[in-house]
Motif scaffolding. Structure first.
Motif, PDB file in Angstrom:
ATOM      1  N   LEU A 121       0.827  -1.207   0.000  1.00 41.78           N
ATOM      2  CA  LEU A 121       0.000   0.000   0.000  1.00 41.78           C
ATOM      3  C   LEU A 121       0.862   1.257   0.000  1.00 41.78           C
ATOM      4  CD1 LEU A 121      -2.796  -1.091   2.509  1.00 41.78           C
ATOM      5  CD2 LEU A 121      -2.889  -1.088   0.003  1.00 41.78           C
ATOM      6  N   ARG A 122       1.991   1.217   0.728  1.00 43.35           N
ATOM      7  CA  ARG A 122       2.896   2.368   0.725  1.00 43.35           C
ATOM      8  C   ARG A 122       3.442   2.620  -0.690  1.00 43.35           C
ATOM      9  NH1 ARG A 122       6.450   4.805   4.377  1.00 43.35           N
ATOM     10  NH2 ARG A 122       4.705   4.586   5.834  1.00 43.35           N
ATOM     11  N   ALA A 123       3.611   1.551  -1.454  1.00 45.57           N
ATOM     12  CA  ALA A 123       4.107   1.682  -2.820  1.00 45.57           C
ATOM     13  C   ALA A 123       3.030   2.146  -3.787  1.00 45.57           C
ATOM     14  CB  ALA A 123       4.681   0.346  -3.292  1.00 45.57           C
ATOM     15  N   GLY A 124       1.792   2.262  -3.315  1.00 44.33           N
ATOM     16  CA  GLY A 124       0.703   2.672  -4.192  1.00 44.33           C
ATOM     17  C   GLY A 124       0.144   1.541  -5.023  1.00 44.33           C
ATOM     18  N   PHE A 125       0.370   0.294  -4.580  1.00 42.27           N
ATOM     19  CA  PHE A 125      -0.136  -0.843  -5.345  1.00 42.27           C
ATOM     20  C   PHE A 125      -1.657  -0.901  -5.244  1.00 42.27           C
ATOM     21  CE2 PHE A 125      -0.486  -5.013  -7.101  1.00 42.27           C
ATOM     22  CZ  PHE A 125       0.697  -5.225  -7.803  1.00 42.27           C
ATOM     23  N   ASP A 126      -2.307  -1.144  -6.371  1.00 44.07           N
ATOM     24  CA  ASP A 126      -3.763  -1.223  -6.421  1.00 44.07           C
ATOM     25  C   ASP A 126      -4.228  -2.396  -5.563  1.00 44.07           C
ATOM     26  OD1 ASP A 126      -6.445  -1.431  -6.995  1.00 44.07           O
ATOM     27  OD2 ASP A 126      -6.184  -1.712  -9.156  1.00 44.07           O
ATOM     28  N   PRO A 127      -4.950  -2.171  -4.464  1.00 42.72           N
ATOM     29  CA  PRO A 127      -5.342  -3.288  -3.585  1.00 42.72           C
ATOM     30  C   PRO A 127      -6.226  -4.313  -4.282  1.00 42.72           C
ATOM     31  CG  PRO A 127      -6.429  -1.241  -2.918  1.00 42.72           C
ATOM     32  CD  PRO A 127      -5.380  -0.869  -3.932  1.00 42.72           C
ATOM     33  N   ALA A 128      -6.945  -3.904  -5.313  1.00 45.43           N
ATOM     34  CA  ALA A 128      -7.786  -4.851  -6.037  1.00 45.43           C
ATOM     35  C   ALA A 128      -6.952  -5.912  -6.749  1.00 45.43           C
ATOM     36  CB  ALA A 128      -8.673  -4.115  -7.040  1.00 45.43           C
ATOM     37  N   ARG A 129      -5.646  -5.642  -6.919  1.00 48.96           N
ATOM     38  CA  ARG A 129      -4.756  -6.602  -7.579  1.00 48.96           C
ATOM     39  C   ARG A 129      -3.882  -7.340  -6.571  1.00 48.96           C
ATOM     40  NH1 ARG A 129      -1.716  -3.060 -11.895  1.00 48.96           N
ATOM     41  NH2 ARG A 129      -0.461  -4.964 -12.019  1.00 48.96           N
ATOM     42  N   ILE A 130      -4.280  -7.317  -5.310  1.00 50.39           N
ATOM     43  CA  ILE A 130      -3.523  -7.986  -4.252  1.00 50.39           C
ATOM     44  C   ILE A 130      -4.280  -9.213  -3.767  1.00 50.39           C
ATOM     45  CG2 ILE A 130      -2.623  -7.777  -1.896  1.00 50.39           C
ATOM     46  CD1 ILE A 130      -2.132  -4.835  -2.420  1.00 50.39           C
ATOM     47  N   GLY A 131      -3.556 -10.310  -3.585  1.00 59.68           N
ATOM     48  CA  GLY A 131      -4.078 -11.498  -2.926  1.00 59.68           C
ATOM     49  C   GLY A 131      -3.431 -11.637  -1.569  1.00 59.68           C
ATOM     50  N   TYR A 132      -4.195 -12.137  -0.578  1.00 58.86           N
ATOM     51  CA  TYR A 132      -3.715 -12.190   0.803  1.00 58.86           C
ATOM     52  C   TYR A 132      -3.698 -13.641   1.276  1.00 58.86           C
ATOM     53  CZ  TYR A 132      -2.931 -10.051   5.445  1.00 58.86           C
ATOM     54  OH  TYR A 132      -2.396  -9.635   6.633  1.00 58.86           O
ATOM     55  N   HIS A 133      -2.481 -14.162   1.522  1.00 54.99           N
ATOM     56  CA  HIS A 133      -2.287 -15.525   2.011  1.00 54.99           C
ATOM     57  C   HIS A 133      -2.080 -15.528   3.520  1.00 54.99           C
ATOM     58  CE1 HIS A 133      -1.936 -18.225  -1.477  1.00 54.99           C
ATOM     59  NE2 HIS A 133      -1.511 -17.166  -2.142  1.00 54.99           N
ATOM     60  N   GLY A 134      -1.972 -16.735   4.080  1.00 52.70           N
ATOM     61  CA  GLY A 134      -1.627 -16.890   5.488  1.00 52.70           C
ATOM     62  C   GLY A 134      -2.511 -17.902   6.176  1.00 52.70           C
ATOM     63  N   ASN A 135      -1.900 -18.724   7.036  1.00 50.39           N
ATOM     64  CA  ASN A 135      -2.669 -19.771   7.703  1.00 50.39           C
ATOM     65  C   ASN A 135      -3.254 -19.320   9.038  1.00 50.39           C
ATOM     66  OD1 ASN A 135       0.179 -19.894   8.712  1.00 50.39           O
ATOM     67  ND2 ASN A 135      -0.699 -21.441  10.063  1.00 50.39           N
ATOM     68  N   ASN A 136      -2.888 -18.104   9.507  1.00 54.72           N
ATOM     69  CA  ASN A 136      -3.379 -17.663  10.810  1.00 54.72           C
ATOM     70  C   ASN A 136      -3.597 -16.153  10.810  1.00 54.72           C
ATOM     71  OD1 ASN A 136      -4.125 -17.861  13.532  1.00 54.72           O
ATOM     72  ND2 ASN A 136      -2.028 -17.542  14.244  1.00 54.72           N
ATOM     73  N   LYS A 137      -4.419 -15.682   9.904  1.00 47.90           N
ATOM     74  CA  LYS A 137      -4.707 -14.254   9.831  1.00 47.90           C
ATOM     75  C   LYS A 137      -5.607 -13.856  11.000  1.00 47.90           C
ATOM     76  CE  LYS A 137      -5.081 -14.814   4.784  1.00 47.90           C
ATOM     77  NZ  LYS A 137      -5.549 -16.224   4.825  1.00 47.90           N
ATOM     78  N   SER A 138      -5.242 -12.793  11.670  1.00 39.11           N
ATOM     79  CA  SER A 138      -6.044 -12.321  12.794  1.00 39.11           C
ATOM     80  C   SER A 138      -7.283 -11.570  12.302  1.00 39.11           C
ATOM     81  CB  SER A 138      -5.217 -11.400  13.688  1.00 39.11           C
ATOM     82  OG  SER A 138      -4.951 -10.177  13.013  1.00 39.11           O
ATOM     83  N   LEU A 139      -8.196 -11.333  13.229  1.00 38.76           N
ATOM     84  CA  LEU A 139      -9.385 -10.556  12.891  1.00 38.76           C
ATOM     85  C   LEU A 139      -8.982  -9.158  12.429  1.00 38.76           C
ATOM     86  CD1 LEU A 139     -12.493 -10.691  12.852  1.00 38.76           C
ATOM     87  CD2 LEU A 139     -12.463  -9.801  15.194  1.00 38.76           C
ATOM     88  N   MET A 140      -7.983  -8.572  13.091  1.00 45.55           N
ATOM     89  CA  MET A 140      -7.516  -7.240  12.699  1.00 45.55           C
ATOM     90  C   MET A 140      -6.961  -7.257  11.278  1.00 45.55           C
ATOM     91  SD  MET A 140      -4.490  -5.430  12.083  1.00 45.55           S
ATOM     92  CE  MET A 140      -3.218  -6.299  12.989  1.00 45.55           C
TER      93      MET A 140
END
Length: 464
Positions: free
Chosen positions: A122-141
């Motif tokens: 996000l700091r780089a200005g990357f379009d969030p719609a083109r981001i995928g979010y991985h992780g086996n233990n993502k918190s509610l936050m």
């Protein structure tokens, strides 16, 4: 390793692994181990049009040297070869704001797997719609932030995570998700980087029915849009056989979902894990070959199952950034060690080690190396490049033929260090993590600065 075969063993020298052969020319490079602009000029290693001895005179060692032209070229190669796919650069391999910018400029999407990586994107200005979010233990936050900024897809990895996302949806926020499934494939790679067998932490098992149940729960949750299934079989993989087995099992689940739940899933992610050449024994496929083989696999299976082909995604990380970076060190100590049987191994100690490249200690990884600061006519000797840390396992390059006259003050460079070296770097022994210096067309710029002693002490609160 980093050179061709041809020279005879020196008397009393230690023989290396069967696949390691002595160099025909110790002053030459094997091109496929190095970034595209790397070359030797009168014995000095040049990258991006710059002499590494001149470069490190300004930035010191150890330093990661990132060939921007090479990175962009490899990104474009995946983008063009997989033109019908969505190509996500796996940021866990290496990510900084400059690299995120290159990824976006070259038309790729981006995978992140932590709140910190999302922050960089996000700091780089990357379009969030083109981001995928991985992780086996993502918190509610973490999930709430990802949804609120508009991340394009969240790869769910557990029933707990589905519940968390459902609670966020109850706050009126919608999320697009993929379900990560475990296909039960034994990838031919190190145990710690194989991720599709049953006994590990990622994903929902297809075999025991958890994957189908996860899909059912996502479909039942308001404001959760199910895009499709995600499969990742591991890392540093050189053939498509594992992908073929995984695709067959995942697509069979697609068909079952269609038959029993009446839902045609529009997408499928085949993951990443495409291997690179760390040594001359490695022979990775190029993106065009991979695209042809993987597309044929999916087309064949969908035709056999009578289902429409989903839109496909892949996630190269190492295959883009790995060969684009090398690490340059200064030699501090050279020691000959007498072994049983009279053989001698030369230990070349450098000013870095497992704090800037943990992969050899962690995965028993193999690397190559070359003398980077001068030409040498000395016969090659089998050497081990080791770090300065207080661990016997602090090895950078286990076996490499280096000139027999390597001495303190020389520069040694290790290719293929772009993936998981800086991103896994540590402050072990209170080492300062090295800078990342991007080079292109004769110009160098520091994209990640070297840590300072002030950085090291910034979180040390003293005796409160």
């Amino acid at each position: 390793m980093s050179h061709e075969a041809g020279w005879a063993h020196a008397p009393g020298a230690l023989r290396g692994p069967a696949w390691l052969r002595e160099p025909a020319d110790p002053n030459a490079l094997v091109p496929h181990l190095w970034s595209q602009t790397a070359q030797k000029v009168d014995g000095e290693l040049h990258v991006g049009g710059l002499s590494l001895p001149d470069l490190v005179a300004n930035v010191n060692t150890p330093a990661y040297v990132l060939d921007e032209a090479d990175f962009r070229s490899r990104a474009r190669a995946f983008r063009d070869a997989f033109a019908a796919y969505d190509v996500f650069y796996a940021g866990k391999a290496f990510l900084c704001t400059a690299v995120a910018g290159w990824v976006q400029e070259e038309g790729l999407n981006l995978d992140v797997c932590s709140n910190g990586e999302l922050t960089v994107a996000l700091r780089a200005g990357f379009d969030p719609a083109r981001i995928g979010y991985h992780g086996n233990n993502k918190s509610l936050m973490e999930l709430r932030r990802a949804v609120s900024v508009g991340v394009g897809r969240i790869i769910v990895d557990s029933f707990d995570e589905i519940e968390r996302l459902a609670s966020i949806a109850g706050e009126g926020l919608a999320a697009r998700v993929m379900v990560r499934v475990t296909a039960g494939v034994e990838a031919h790679t190190h145990e710690y980087i194989a991720t599709a067998h049953e006994d590990q932490k990622f994903g929902f098992s297809i075999t025991n029915g958890q994957a189908f149940e996860a899909v059912r729960r996502v479909l039942a949750a308001p404001n959760l849009e199910l895009l499709g299934l995600h499969s990742h079989i591991g890392s540093q993989i050189f053939d498509s056989s594992g992908f073929e087995v995984a695709a067959r099992r995942v697509l069979a689940l697609h068909a079952r979902i269609s038959d029993e739940l009446g839902v045609t899933l529009p997408e499928m992610d085949l993951g990443g894990g495409f291997g690179i050449a760390y040594t001359t024994q490695d022979d990775p496929a190029d993106p065009a070959q991979l695209a042809t083989e993987m597309s044929k696999i999916v087309e064949h299976e969908c035709r056999a199952l009578g289902i429409p082909e989903p839109r496909l995604s892949i996630e190269p990380g190492r295959a883009i950034v790995g060969p684009a970076m090398c690490t340059v060190y200064t030699v501090g100590t050279v020691k000959e060690v007498q072994l049983d049987g009279g053989a001698v191994r030369t230990y070349v100690s450098v000013d870095g080690g497992m704090s800037d490249n943990i992969r050899t200690a962690l995965y028993d990884a193999d690397y190559s190396a070359t003398l980077a600061s001068r030409a040498s006519a000395a016969p090659p000797v089998l050497s081990r490049v080791v770090g300065k840390h207080c661990e016997a396992g602090d090895i950078v390059v286990k076996d490499e033929f280096l000139p027999g006259d390597v001495r303190p003050g020389d520069l040694v460079a290790v290719p293929g260090t772009g993936a998981y070296c800086r991103s896994m770097a540590s402050n072990y022994n209170h080492a300062l993590r090295p800078p990342v210096v991007a080079v292109r067309d004769g110009v160098a710029r520091v994209v990640v600065r070297r840590e300072t002693e002030d950085d090291l002490l910034a979180t040390d609160m003293g005796d409160q």
